[in-house]
Design a protein around this motif. Structure first.
Motif, PDB file in Angstrom:
ATOM      1  N   PRO A   1      -7.016   4.223  10.623  1.00 41.55           N
ATOM      2  CA  PRO A   1      -7.353   3.400   9.459  1.00 41.55           C
ATOM      3  C   PRO A   1      -7.934   2.034   9.806  1.00 41.55           C
ATOM      4  CG  PRO A   1      -5.256   4.499   9.106  1.00 41.55           C
ATOM      5  CD  PRO A   1      -5.642   4.758  10.536  1.00 41.55           C
TER       6      PRO A   1
ATOM      7  N   TRP B   1      -1.894   0.458   7.862  1.00 46.39           N
ATOM      8  CA  TRP B   1      -1.636   1.889   7.683  1.00 46.39           C
ATOM      9  C   TRP B   1      -1.376   2.560   9.023  1.00 46.39           C
ATOM     10  CZ3 TRP B   1      -1.025   3.597   2.842  1.00 46.39           C
ATOM     11  CH2 TRP B   1      -1.643   2.916   1.802  1.00 46.39           C
ATOM     12  N   ASN B   2      -0.556   3.593   8.983  1.00 42.66           N
ATOM     13  CA  ASN B   2      -0.315   4.395  10.183  1.00 42.66           C
ATOM     14  C   ASN B   2      -1.439   5.399  10.385  1.00 42.66           C
ATOM     15  OD1 ASN B   2       2.231   3.208  10.723  1.00 42.66           O
ATOM     16  ND2 ASN B   2       3.199   4.537   9.193  1.00 42.66           N
TER      17      ASN B   2
ATOM     18  N   ILE C   1      -3.977  -3.108   0.531  1.00 41.02           N
ATOM     19  CA  ILE C   1      -4.345  -1.907   1.282  1.00 41.02           C
ATOM     20  C   ILE C   1      -5.091  -2.278   2.568  1.00 41.02           C
ATOM     21  CG2 ILE C   1      -4.289  -0.302  -0.659  1.00 41.02           C
ATOM     22  CD1 ILE C   1      -7.287  -0.738  -1.023  1.00 41.02           C
TER      23      ILE C   1
ATOM     24  N   GLY D   1       0.814  -1.209   0.000  1.00 41.34           N
ATOM     25  CA  GLY D   1       0.000   0.000   0.000  1.00 41.34           C
ATOM     26  C   GLY D   1       0.847   1.259   0.000  1.00 41.34           C
ATOM     27  N   ILE D   2       1.981   1.220   0.713  1.00 44.57           N
ATOM     28  CA  ILE D   2       2.837   2.408   0.800  1.00 44.57           C
ATOM     29  C   ILE D   2       3.568   2.705  -0.500  1.00 44.57           C
ATOM     30  CG2 ILE D   2       3.182   2.129   3.282  1.00 44.57           C
ATOM     31  CD1 ILE D   2       6.010   1.014   2.573  1.00 44.57           C
TER      32      ILE D   2
ATOM     33  N   ILE E   1     -10.111   4.379   4.574  1.00 46.17           N
ATOM     34  CA  ILE E   1      -8.739   4.176   4.116  1.00 46.17           C
ATOM     35  C   ILE E   1      -8.701   3.448   2.781  1.00 46.17           C
ATOM     36  CG2 ILE E   1      -8.373   2.008   5.382  1.00 46.17           C
ATOM     37  CD1 ILE E   1      -5.812   4.865   4.772  1.00 46.17           C
TER      38      ILE E   1
ATOM     39  N   SER F   1      -7.111   5.451  -0.450  1.00 43.37           N
ATOM     40  CA  SER F   1      -5.865   4.907  -1.008  1.00 43.37           C
ATOM     41  C   SER F   1      -6.068   4.435  -2.445  1.00 43.37           C
ATOM     42  CB  SER F   1      -5.332   3.775  -0.135  1.00 43.37           C
ATOM     43  OG  SER F   1      -6.249   2.705  -0.043  1.00 43.37           O
TER      44      SER F   1
ATOM     45  N   GLU G   1      -2.662   8.492   7.828  1.00 43.74           N
ATOM     46  CA  GLU G   1      -2.383   8.315   6.396  1.00 43.74           C
ATOM     47  C   GLU G   1      -3.652   8.625   5.597  1.00 43.74           C
ATOM     48  OE1 GLU G   1       0.493   6.683   4.739  1.00 43.74           O
ATOM     49  OE2 GLU G   1       1.349   5.376   6.283  1.00 43.74           O
ATOM     50  N   TYR G   2      -3.469   9.366   4.503  1.00 47.48           N
ATOM     51  CA  TYR G   2      -4.576   9.804   3.650  1.00 47.48           C
ATOM     52  C   TYR G   2      -5.644  10.543   4.458  1.00 47.48           C
ATOM     53  CZ  TYR G   2      -2.597   6.990  -0.117  1.00 47.48           C
ATOM     54  OH  TYR G   2      -1.767   6.468  -1.084  1.00 47.48           O
TER      55      TYR G   2
END
Length: 422
Positions: free
Chosen positions: A346, A336-337, A331, A304-305, A353, A357, A340-341
């Motif tokens: 998330p 996720w942290n 994803i 995902g990153i 998320i 993403s 994020e987004y």
């Protein structure tokens, strides 16, 4: 004498007329080919070739009708040269690009051992019987480098990687008889079986090393990653993919098509002449035509990153997308942290998320011809996941304009209630 001169003049005029006609090539018009949904489908090429007596694509040829209309059916290739010839041998040609559309894929991940287990296999097949899935992702080579069936690729036997956990032709026949598609997963460069064998048999350059020349060690184990820059390592994975396509797998998905995570300065890739990011994308470019020609679509599971940090594990989405039929971003909300987004939590906000993403991945693949089909989470990690969380991710995928997905559960146990029948 006068008669002779006139006749000679007449003959010359006839000769000039024929010569002028003989230099005119047929007028060739080719209609854009209709998209196919499988690389195993023939491509039908139609058009009109006025004054031609033969229209050909490679060794395939037809005689146009009286009105010039023609139709040719040929095995799939990325592009074709259509050649029209008249009686005098004059030719016209036109290049046709083969169009392809992917079928919808609503899939679940199935390991080799899960397929060989009656209860787990039947639970997956029940999802298909209920109309909840139309595709099964079945492992070919797993994270241990073990090949689940009796592969005939020589290196699979030599390295001890092949097994008989399941019978691939039988599995494919059963799934296809149910109207299901089958995507085979090949864990590419995380391959302890091949890496250990190579190291023990005097092929250290097949293995990712540390600066001191020892196998690169990570949380995946003391010797886990093969060298994606080595031609024989690359060819081994391609050979497995082509074999799978020829067996009847509808698609091949490469996983761990990347470098190990960690500091790049702590790794050495023997023979690498470009960046790891370019080399990984180059492997997929090398693989695509053989896999497609063997009848299967090609895809890559990506982090995902990778959409925002392409060099962190050598996965540049824009580069990769040029050499796959679809990108499969993992994803999973739990990965996720916070923030994020713009999503505060998330893991507790699976819809948000996934939806956000996917917008990013669609932007990175725009104009490449590759689709985006995500891996979604059907496991609990920090937050308990059940039917509602699965459905939220599927809803987000649909709202992002994507009608396909893959569900991951390492134990092959799924919340069918979260997948509404299609």
């Amino acid at each position: 004498m006068a008669v002779i001169i006139l006749l000679a003049g007449f003959a010359l005029s006839r000769s000039a007329g024929v010569s002028a006609a003989d230099t005119a090539a047929p007028v060739l018009q080719v209609t854009p080919a209709e998209p196919v949904t499988s690389y195993r489908e023939p491509v039908v090429v139609r058009g009109n070739a006025a004054d031609a007596v033969r229209v050909s694509i490679g060794s395939e040829a037809v005689t146009p009708g009286a009105d010039g209309a023609f139709e040719l059916s040929v095995p799939w290739a990325p592009a074709f040269e259509v050649v029209a010839a008249d009686e005098a041998g004059n030719k016209s040609s036109s290049t046709v690009i083969a169009a392809r559309t992917l079928p919808r894929m609503r899939a679940v991940h199935v390991t080799a051992h899960a397929w060989s287990h009656d209860g787990l296999r039947e639970a997956v097949l029940d999802l298909a019987r209920q109309g909840r899935i139309d595709t099964v992702q079945l492992d070919i080579k797993d994270e241990d480098g073990v090949i689940g069936y009796d592969s005939q690729v020589p290196l699979a036997g030599e390295s001890g990687a092949r097994t008989s956990i399941y019978d691939a032709p039988t599995a494919l026949r059963q799934l296809h008889d149910m109207g299901l598609q089958v995507v085979g997963r090949i864990v590419a460069f995380r391959d302890p079986a091949l890496a250990t064998w190579a190291w023990q048999h005097g092929r250290p350059d097949w293995v990712v090393q540390n600066p001191s020349g020892q196998p690169y060690s990570s949380h995946y184990g003391p010797i886990a990653f093969t060298n994606f820059a080595h031609p024989e390592v690359r060819q081994y994975n391609i050979d497995l993919a082509v074999e799978a396509a020829e067996l009847g797998f509808d698609g091949v998905m490469y996983d761990y098509v990347r470098r190990p995570d960690g500091s790049l300065s702590s790794m050495h890739f023997s023979g690498l002449t470009d960046t790891p990011t370019a080399a990984v994308a180059g492997f997929l470019a090398q693989s695509k035509h053989p896999v497609n020609t063997a009848g299967a679509h090609q895809s890559a599971a990506v982090y995902g990153i990778a959409s925002t940090r392409p060099d962190e594990i050598a996965q540049d989405i824009s580069l990769i997308a040029r050499s796959v039929d679809f990108v499969a971003p993992m994803i999973y909300p739990s990965h996720w942290n916070s923030g994020e987004y713009g999503v505060a939590d998330p893991n507790a906000q699976p819809y948000d998320i996934v939806f956000r993403s996917l917008q990013d991945f669609k932007a990175h693949t725009a104009g490449t011809g590759a689709k985006v089909i995500p891996w979604l989470q059907d496991f609990s990690l920090g937050v308990s996941y059940g039917d509602a969380e699965i459905q939220a991710q599927i809803d987000a995928t649909r709202d992002a304009g994507i009608d396909s997905f893959f569900l991951w559960n390492a134990a092959t146990r799924y919340h069918g209630g979260g997948i509404h029948p299609a």
